[in-house]
Design a protein around this motif. Structure first.
Motif, PDB file in Angstrom:
ATOM      1  N   ILE A  63       0.830  -1.205   0.000  1.00  0.00           N
ATOM      2  CA  ILE A  63       0.000   0.000   0.000  1.00  0.00           C
ATOM      3  C   ILE A  63       0.864   1.254   0.000  1.00  0.00           C
ATOM      4  CG2 ILE A  63      -1.618   1.378   1.387  1.00  0.00           C
ATOM      5  CD1 ILE A  63      -2.811  -1.351   2.322  1.00  0.00           C
ATOM      6  N   ASP A  64       1.867   1.281   0.882  1.00  0.00           N
ATOM      7  CA  ASP A  64       2.713   2.473   0.998  1.00  0.00           C
ATOM      8  C   ASP A  64       3.564   2.699  -0.249  1.00  0.00           C
ATOM      9  OD1 ASP A  64       2.308   4.187   3.088  1.00  0.00           O
ATOM     10  OD2 ASP A  64       4.054   3.554   4.245  1.00  0.00           O
ATOM     11  N   VAL A  65       4.083   1.639  -0.836  1.00  0.00           N
ATOM     12  CA  VAL A  65       4.887   1.777  -2.057  1.00  0.00           C
ATOM     13  C   VAL A  65       4.013   2.289  -3.198  1.00  0.00           C
ATOM     14  CG1 VAL A  65       6.135   0.480  -3.838  1.00  0.00           C
ATOM     15  CG2 VAL A  65       6.708   0.159  -1.431  1.00  0.00           C
ATOM     16  N   ILE A  66       2.811   1.755  -3.307  1.00  0.00           N
ATOM     17  CA  ILE A  66       1.891   2.249  -4.343  1.00  0.00           C
ATOM     18  C   ILE A  66       1.606   3.728  -4.127  1.00  0.00           C
ATOM     19  CG2 ILE A  66      -0.493   2.114  -5.204  1.00  0.00           C
ATOM     20  CD1 ILE A  66      -0.270  -0.963  -4.805  1.00  0.00           C
ATOM     21  N   TRP A  67       1.347   4.117  -2.882  1.00  0.00           N
ATOM     22  CA  TRP A  67       1.112   5.540  -2.587  1.00  0.00           C
ATOM     23  C   TRP A  67       2.317   6.379  -3.018  1.00  0.00           C
ATOM     24  CZ3 TRP A  67      -1.913   9.464  -1.992  1.00  0.00           C
ATOM     25  CH2 TRP A  67      -1.392  10.655  -1.482  1.00  0.00           C
ATOM     26  N   GLY A  68       3.509   5.941  -2.654  1.00  0.00           N
ATOM     27  CA  GLY A  68       4.716   6.699  -2.998  1.00  0.00           C
ATOM     28  C   GLY A  68       4.882   6.865  -4.495  1.00  0.00           C
ATOM     29  N   ILE A  69       4.631   5.816  -5.244  1.00  0.00           N
ATOM     30  CA  ILE A  69       4.778   5.869  -6.707  1.00  0.00           C
ATOM     31  C   ILE A  69       3.688   6.741  -7.329  1.00  0.00           C
ATOM     32  CG2 ILE A  69       4.637   4.483  -8.814  1.00  0.00           C
ATOM     33  CD1 ILE A  69       6.006   2.208  -7.155  1.00  0.00           C
ATOM     34  N   VAL A  70       2.448   6.548  -6.895  1.00  0.00           N
ATOM     35  CA  VAL A  70       1.334   7.325  -7.453  1.00  0.00           C
ATOM     36  C   VAL A  70       1.493   8.808  -7.125  1.00  0.00           C
ATOM     37  CG1 VAL A  70      -1.169   7.732  -7.266  1.00  0.00           C
ATOM     38  CG2 VAL A  70      -0.293   5.410  -7.552  1.00  0.00           C
ATOM     39  N   PHE A  71       1.825   9.112  -5.868  1.00  0.00           N
ATOM     40  CA  PHE A  71       1.986  10.520  -5.503  1.00  0.00           C
ATOM     41  C   PHE A  71       3.136  11.141  -6.290  1.00  0.00           C
ATOM     42  CE2 PHE A  71       3.377  14.202  -3.146  1.00  0.00           C
ATOM     43  CZ  PHE A  71       2.174  14.845  -2.900  1.00  0.00           C
ATOM     44  N   ALA A  72       4.234  10.426  -6.438  1.00  0.00           N
ATOM     45  CA  ALA A  72       5.366  10.940  -7.207  1.00  0.00           C
ATOM     46  C   ALA A  72       4.957  11.227  -8.641  1.00  0.00           C
ATOM     47  CB  ALA A  72       6.538   9.963  -7.171  1.00  0.00           C
ATOM     48  N   ALA A  73       4.200  10.324  -9.248  1.00  0.00           N
ATOM     49  CA  ALA A  73       3.749  10.527 -10.630  1.00  0.00           C
ATOM     50  C   ALA A  73       2.848  11.752 -10.741  1.00  0.00           C
ATOM     51  CB  ALA A  73       3.015   9.281 -11.132  1.00  0.00           C
ATOM     52  N   ILE A  94      12.352  29.483  -9.677  1.00  0.00           N
ATOM     53  CA  ILE A  94      12.016  28.719  -8.471  1.00  0.00           C
ATOM     54  C   ILE A  94      11.144  27.515  -8.848  1.00  0.00           C
ATOM     55  CG2 ILE A  94      10.848  28.779  -6.230  1.00  0.00           C
ATOM     56  CD1 ILE A  94      11.635  31.773  -6.104  1.00  0.00           C
ATOM     57  N   ILE A  95      10.217  27.706  -9.773  1.00  0.00           N
ATOM     58  CA  ILE A  95       9.353  26.605 -10.209  1.00  0.00           C
ATOM     59  C   ILE A  95      10.184  25.498 -10.860  1.00  0.00           C
ATOM     60  CG2 ILE A  95       7.547  25.967 -11.862  1.00  0.00           C
ATOM     61  CD1 ILE A  95       6.188  28.654 -11.120  1.00  0.00           C
ATOM     62  N   HIS A  96      11.180  25.893 -11.655  1.00  0.00           N
ATOM     63  CA  HIS A  96      12.059  24.889 -12.271  1.00  0.00           C
ATOM     64  C   HIS A  96      12.884  24.162 -11.203  1.00  0.00           C
ATOM     65  CE1 HIS A  96      14.549  22.837 -15.148  1.00  0.00           C
ATOM     66  NE2 HIS A  96      15.614  23.301 -14.527  1.00  0.00           N
ATOM     67  N   LEU A  97      13.413  24.904 -10.246  1.00  0.00           N
ATOM     68  CA  LEU A  97      14.169  24.278  -9.160  1.00  0.00           C
ATOM     69  C   LEU A  97      13.280  23.327  -8.365  1.00  0.00           C
ATOM     70  CD1 LEU A  97      16.203  27.352  -7.852  1.00  0.00           C
ATOM     71  CD2 LEU A  97      17.143  25.335  -9.010  1.00  0.00           C
ATOM     72  N   ALA A  98      12.037  23.741  -8.129  1.00  0.00           N
ATOM     73  CA  ALA A  98      11.099  22.888  -7.397  1.00  0.00           C
ATOM     74  C   ALA A  98      10.813  21.612  -8.185  1.00  0.00           C
ATOM     75  CB  ALA A  98       9.808  23.642  -7.110  1.00  0.00           C
ATOM     76  N   PHE A  99      10.692  21.746  -9.514  1.00  0.00           N
ATOM     77  CA  PHE A  99      10.474  20.548 -10.346  1.00  0.00           C
ATOM     78  C   PHE A  99      11.629  19.573 -10.178  1.00  0.00           C
ATOM     79  CE2 PHE A  99      11.378  18.346 -14.379  1.00  0.00           C
ATOM     80  CZ  PHE A  99      10.286  17.494 -14.386  1.00  0.00           C
ATOM     81  N   GLU A 100      12.854  20.059 -10.170  1.00  0.00           N
ATOM     82  CA  GLU A 100      14.012  19.181  -9.966  1.00  0.00           C
ATOM     83  C   GLU A 100      13.947  18.519  -8.587  1.00  0.00           C
ATOM     84  OE1 GLU A 100      17.428  21.665 -10.668  1.00  0.00           O
ATOM     85  OE2 GLU A 100      17.255  21.457 -12.849  1.00  0.00           O
ATOM     86  N   TYR A 101      13.533  19.295  -7.586  1.00  0.00           N
ATOM     87  CA  TYR A 101      13.377  18.765  -6.228  1.00  0.00           C
ATOM     88  C   TYR A 101      12.339  17.645  -6.223  1.00  0.00           C
ATOM     89  CZ  TYR A 101      12.443  18.842  -1.172  1.00  0.00           C
ATOM     90  OH  TYR A 101      12.278  18.504   0.153  1.00  0.00           O
ATOM     91  N   TYR A 102      11.181  17.903  -6.844  1.00  0.00           N
ATOM     92  CA  TYR A 102      10.123  16.891  -6.899  1.00  0.00           C
ATOM     93  C   TYR A 102      10.601  15.637  -7.623  1.00  0.00           C
ATOM     94  CZ  TYR A 102       7.062  20.979  -6.086  1.00  0.00           C
ATOM     95  OH  TYR A 102       6.480  22.112  -5.604  1.00  0.00           O
ATOM     96  N   LEU A 103      11.324  15.835  -8.702  1.00  0.00           N
ATOM     97  CA  LEU A 103      11.794  14.714  -9.499  1.00  0.00           C
ATOM     98  C   LEU A 103      12.743  13.835  -8.688  1.00  0.00           C
ATOM     99  CD1 LEU A 103      11.631  13.460 -12.325  1.00  0.00           C
ATOM    100  CD2 LEU A 103      13.580  14.872 -12.971  1.00  0.00           C
ATOM    101  N   ASN A 105      13.294  13.794  -5.294  1.00  0.00           N
ATOM    102  CA  ASN A 105      12.655  13.217  -4.112  1.00  0.00           C
ATOM    103  C   ASN A 105      11.572  12.212  -4.496  1.00  0.00           C
ATOM    104  OD1 ASN A 105      14.264  14.655  -2.430  1.00  0.00           O
ATOM    105  ND2 ASN A 105      12.627  15.730  -1.400  1.00  0.00           N
ATOM    106  N   GLY A 106      10.773  12.561  -5.500  1.00  0.00           N
ATOM    107  CA  GLY A 106       9.677  11.693  -5.908  1.00  0.00           C
ATOM    108  C   GLY A 106      10.141  10.318  -6.348  1.00  0.00           C
ATOM    109  N   LEU A 107      11.284  10.255  -6.984  1.00  0.00           N
ATOM    110  CA  LEU A 107      11.803   8.965  -7.431  1.00  0.00           C
ATOM    111  C   LEU A 107      12.134   8.033  -6.263  1.00  0.00           C
ATOM    112  CD1 LEU A 107      14.104  10.090 -10.383  1.00  0.00           C
ATOM    113  CD2 LEU A 107      11.879   8.950 -10.528  1.00  0.00           C
ATOM    114  N   PHE A 108      12.273   8.597  -5.079  1.00  0.00           N
ATOM    115  CA  PHE A 108      12.650   7.795  -3.917  1.00  0.00           C
ATOM    116  C   PHE A 108      11.564   7.691  -2.852  1.00  0.00           C
ATOM    117  CE2 PHE A 108      16.609   9.250  -5.830  1.00  0.00           C
ATOM    118  CZ  PHE A 108      17.241   8.027  -6.015  1.00  0.00           C
TER     119      PHE A 108
END
Length: 158
Positions: A63-73, A94-103, A105-108
């Protein structure tokens, strides 16, 4: 880590402030499920239902892994929307920097999900030393990697 980010300028600090808020959205369900796993494990450990503990662990991890993957996507796909909750859409750097941050962090998030559930499981069967030591090691590693990454990789590493 904040000292390292402060040295990188106000845009990076703003990006990190936004990113932390979004990280909380990702992590709160993971943490909550971890708390439920702690209680579930403790109850089943007390009842000597060891097989049920392992089944619960497996389901919670899934459940948690699915949440992590779905939220990241969702986060990566709709990154401008999420950043726009905190900052004007005119702040493109800042929006571009935030996108890199999301990318990054989201992958992990899926790995973090596993960490939260397994740590909670271990606590639930009465071993608090291992999760405590793991948490301390995580803190030291985050700080160490941040400082080393600043010198070697730059912002993406931090």
């Amino acid at each position: 880590m904040q000292i390292v980010l402060n040295k990188m300028g106000t845009d990076v600090v703003a990006m990190q402030a936004i990113g932390r808020q979004i990280d909380l959205l990702a992590m709160l369900p993971m943490i909550s499920l971890g708390l439920a796993v702690t209680t579930f494990t403790a109850q089943n450990f007390g009842a000597r239902q060891y097989k049920r503990m392992l089944i619960g662990l497996k389901h919670a991890v899934i459940i948690d892994v699915i949440w992590g993957i779905v939220f990241a996507a969702i986060l990566i796909t709709f990154n401008k929307f999420f950043s726009g909750l905190f900052i004007s859409h005119n702040e493109t750097k800042i929006i571009h920097l935030a996108f890199e941050y999301y990318l990054v962090n989201g992958l992990f998030y899926w790995i973090l999900a596993i960490l939260f559930v397994v740590r909670a499981f271990i606590q639930g069967y009465g071993n608090s030393l291992v999760p405590t030591l793991a948490g301390m090691a995580e803190l030291v590693m985050r700080a160490g990697v941040s400082v080393l990454s600043l010198v070697t990789v730059g912002l993406i590493g931090v």
